[in-house]
Structure formats: C-alpha cells, structure tokens
Write an enzyme that holds these catalytic residues in place. Structure first.
Site, mmCIF file in Angstrom:
data_model
loop_
_atom_site.group_PDB
_atom_site.id
_atom_site.type_symbol
_atom_site.label_atom_id
_atom_site.label_comp_id
_atom_site.label_asym_id
_atom_site.label_seq_id
_atom_site.Cartn_x
_atom_site.Cartn_y
_atom_site.Cartn_z
ATOM 1 N N LYS A 142 44.875 47.905 35.669
ATOM 2 C CA LYS A 142 43.861 47.013 35.077
ATOM 3 C C LYS A 142 43.433 45.943 36.083
ATOM 4 C CE LYS A 142 46.444 45.658 31.578
ATOM 5 N NZ LYS A 142 47.713 46.361 31.867
ATOM 6 N N ARG A 163 46.741 42.998 23.361
ATOM 7 C CA ARG A 163 47.861 43.915 23.606
ATOM 8 C C ARG A 163 48.517 44.367 22.309
ATOM 9 N NH1 ARG A 163 48.963 42.046 28.970
ATOM 10 N NH2 ARG A 163 50.558 43.123 30.124
ATOM 11 N N ARG A 201 54.041 47.634 43.705
ATOM 12 C CA ARG A 201 52.954 46.664 43.555
ATOM 13 C C ARG A 201 53.282 45.364 44.281
ATOM 14 N NH1 ARG A 201 50.380 45.519 37.771
ATOM 15 N NH2 ARG A 201 52.514 45.095 37.123
ATOM 16 N N ARG A 222 55.994 40.585 41.959
ATOM 17 C CA ARG A 222 56.168 39.830 40.718
ATOM 18 C C ARG A 222 57.611 39.959 40.249
ATOM 19 N NH1 ARG A 222 51.390 41.583 36.664
ATOM 20 N NH2 ARG A 222 53.135 41.423 35.241
ATOM 21 N N ARG A 278 59.523 46.233 29.725
ATOM 22 C CA ARG A 278 58.079 46.104 29.487
ATOM 23 C C ARG A 278 57.503 47.390 28.913
ATOM 24 N NH1 ARG A 278 56.314 44.433 35.086
ATOM 25 N NH2 ARG A 278 54.193 44.146 34.390
HETATM 26 P P1 AMP Z 1 50.416 41.193 32.848
HETATM 27 O O1 AMP Z 1 50.132 40.423 34.100
HETATM 28 O O2 AMP Z 1 49.159 41.519 32.096
HETATM 29 O O3 AMP Z 1 51.292 42.393 33.076
HETATM 30 O O4 AMP Z 1 51.251 40.200 31.889
HETATM 31 C C1 AMP Z 1 52.505 39.672 32.292
HETATM 32 C C2 AMP Z 1 53.315 39.303 31.067
HETATM 33 O O5 AMP Z 1 52.631 38.286 30.322
HETATM 34 C C3 AMP Z 1 53.533 40.434 30.070
HETATM 35 O O6 AMP Z 1 54.647 41.238 30.417
HETATM 36 C C4 AMP Z 1 53.782 39.649 28.775
HETATM 37 O O7 AMP Z 1 55.083 39.098 28.748
HETATM 38 C C5 AMP Z 1 52.809 38.484 28.917
HETATM 39 N N1 AMP Z 1 51.470 38.805 28.333
HETATM 40 C C6 AMP Z 1 50.297 38.987 29.013
HETATM 41 N N2 AMP Z 1 49.298 39.240 28.162
HETATM 42 C C7 AMP Z 1 49.825 39.235 26.919
HETATM 43 C C8 AMP Z 1 49.302 39.463 25.627
HETATM 44 N N3 AMP Z 1 47.998 39.773 25.418
HETATM 45 N N4 AMP Z 1 50.148 39.372 24.568
HETATM 46 C C9 AMP Z 1 51.450 39.049 24.738
HETATM 47 N N5 AMP Z 1 52.015 38.857 25.934
HETATM 48 C C10 AMP Z 1 51.224 38.943 27.030
#
Ligand code: AMP
Length: 218
Positions: free
Chosen positions: A14, A89, A128, A161, A172
């Site tokens: 994404k 999500r 990554r 990360r 995750r």
């Molecule tokens: P990402 O960078 O999109 O992988 O997000 C990193 C982390 O942020 C995820 O593993 C969740 O813990 C949290 N997170 C991001 N977006 C959401 C969302 N829409 N709802 C709940 N948790 C989120």
C-alpha cells in the site's frame, strides 16, 4: 473529487503504491500508520495509547483511530480527495468513513485491494526498509535503494520498522488479516472493489489501480 481506499495486508505494498496514485490524481496520501507513528515519536497521549497496540501487532481501537483519522480527512488539503492508506482496517471503520463522507456529500470512489498470498507477506516485511525522514518505502530485494541504507529521494537513513521484526509480524497477520477480509467484502458488496494481483511488479500494480480509477487510455 476522488476518495480512494488502498486495501492490503501488512506488507502488500500500500505504502509503495500510494505515491504514484497520489501524484496521478493530485491528491494527498493519508496514511493511518504514519499518523500513529508520528504521534508515537512525539510522545503525545494518542501516541502512548497507540504504541501499546502497535508494539504487539494489534489494531488500535476503532474509536481512537476513527476519531483521529476522520479529523485528518477533514483538513483542507483533503477536500479535493485523498488516497487512504491503512484506513479503514475494520468494518466498523469502513462504515464510520462512509457516514462521514456521506455527510459531506462524498463517497469512496474505489477500494483497490492489493492481493498478496500470506506466505509472501512475511518475507516482504523482513526485507522492507523505510526512510527515516519521510517514510519512503524500499524492499531490499524487489525495490532496493541505489546506495545501501540511504533513501534515493531525500538522502536520509533507511530503517527497519520495529513492528516488521520477528514475532510482531506474525501477530499482525493473525490480528489484522481477518478484519481486512471483512472490509474487502464490504466494499465488494458496495460494488467499488477492484482487486489487483500484488505479486506483479510495482509498475504493473500501479497501472492496474490507475486504470481502475480512470478507465481508458491515459
Ligand atoms: P501500518 O503502517 O499501516 O502497517 O500501521 C502500523 C500499525 O498502526 C498497525 O500495525 C496498527 O497497530 C496501527 N494501525 C494503523 N492503521 C490502523 C487502523 N486503521 N486501525 C487500527 N490500527 C491501525
């Protein structure tokens, strides 16, 4: 005015696809993970709450992320549309987003689902790397930087990360893939879902998403 939702499991691409689409559409990228990581880095109350979940690979509670994300979506730069990366999500988040958009006479024009087999995702996350200044995304195998450890675009240091390491990756997947599939079904039922094969190279995936937004020759 285009609100485009990018859907995909962690590691599906994404964050890699969002910049090309945003440039093409001339709209900002709103990435929920970036919003939360900024809050964590700044040590705000939101950051402290979010970090408890993020560090375990869990989703931040719907109530919290809906409040924060919808406020961001309301900012003037997103009035003409936005690419939504990482939100919604869960189905609850998707419905909250629809309600907020409908109240403003807007709607999700397209939900692009980047479909990648689960077994590929773990490897992708291990490879990554993210630029420390602006979050530009690299993959050591499929999309490496020109100079090892340095972002091509802004020269900042590339980092892994913390939640891309070890046990958090598995958590995750377990925590986040089932609700993602519900969101995919939700947009399918609304007739706005476009599934693209995320195993294709970056340009092909971008092309498939762009043509779904703007059918016909560019
Ligand atoms: P990402 O960078 O999109 O992988 O997000 C990193 C982390 O942020 C995820 O593993 C969740 O813990 C949290 N997170 C991001 N977006 C959401 C969302 N829409 N709802 C709940 N948790 C989120």
């Amino acid at each position: 005015m285009t609100v485009l939702v990018l859907l995909g499991a962690p590691g599906a691409g994404k964050g890699t696809q969002a910049p090309a689409l945003a440039a093409r559409l001339g709209v900002p990228i709103l990435a929920s993970g970036d919003l939360l990581r900024t809050a964590v880095a700044e040590g705000t109350e939101l950051g402290r709450e979010a970090n408890r979940y993020m560090s375990r690979g869990q989703l931040v509670p719907d109530e919290t992320i809906v409040r924060v994300f919808l406020k961001r979506l309301d900012a003037p730069d997103a009035l003409g549309g936005a690419i939504l990366d990482g939100f919604p999500r869960t189905r609850i988040q998707a419905e909250a987003l629809d309600r907020a958009l409908a109240a403003a006479g807007r709607r999700v024009a397209l939900a692009g689902y980047i479909d990648v087999p689960l077994e590929d995702l773990v490897t992708r996350m291990a490879n990554r790397r993210i630029c420390s200044a602006n979050g530009h995304v690299y993959n050591l195998v499929s999309n490496p930087p020109a100079i090892v450890g340095i972002c091509d675009l802004d020269g900042s240091k590339l980092e892994q990360r913390v939640d891309d390491e070890g046990a958090t990756v598995r958590a995750r997947m377990v925590e986040q893939v089932p609700p993602l599939l519900e969101v995919v079904d939700y947009y399918r039922s609304l007739g706005v879902l476009k599934t693209v094969d995320g195993r294709e190279d970056i340009e092909s995936v971008a092309g498939a998403l762009v043509s779904a937004i703007q059918p016909g020759p560019a």
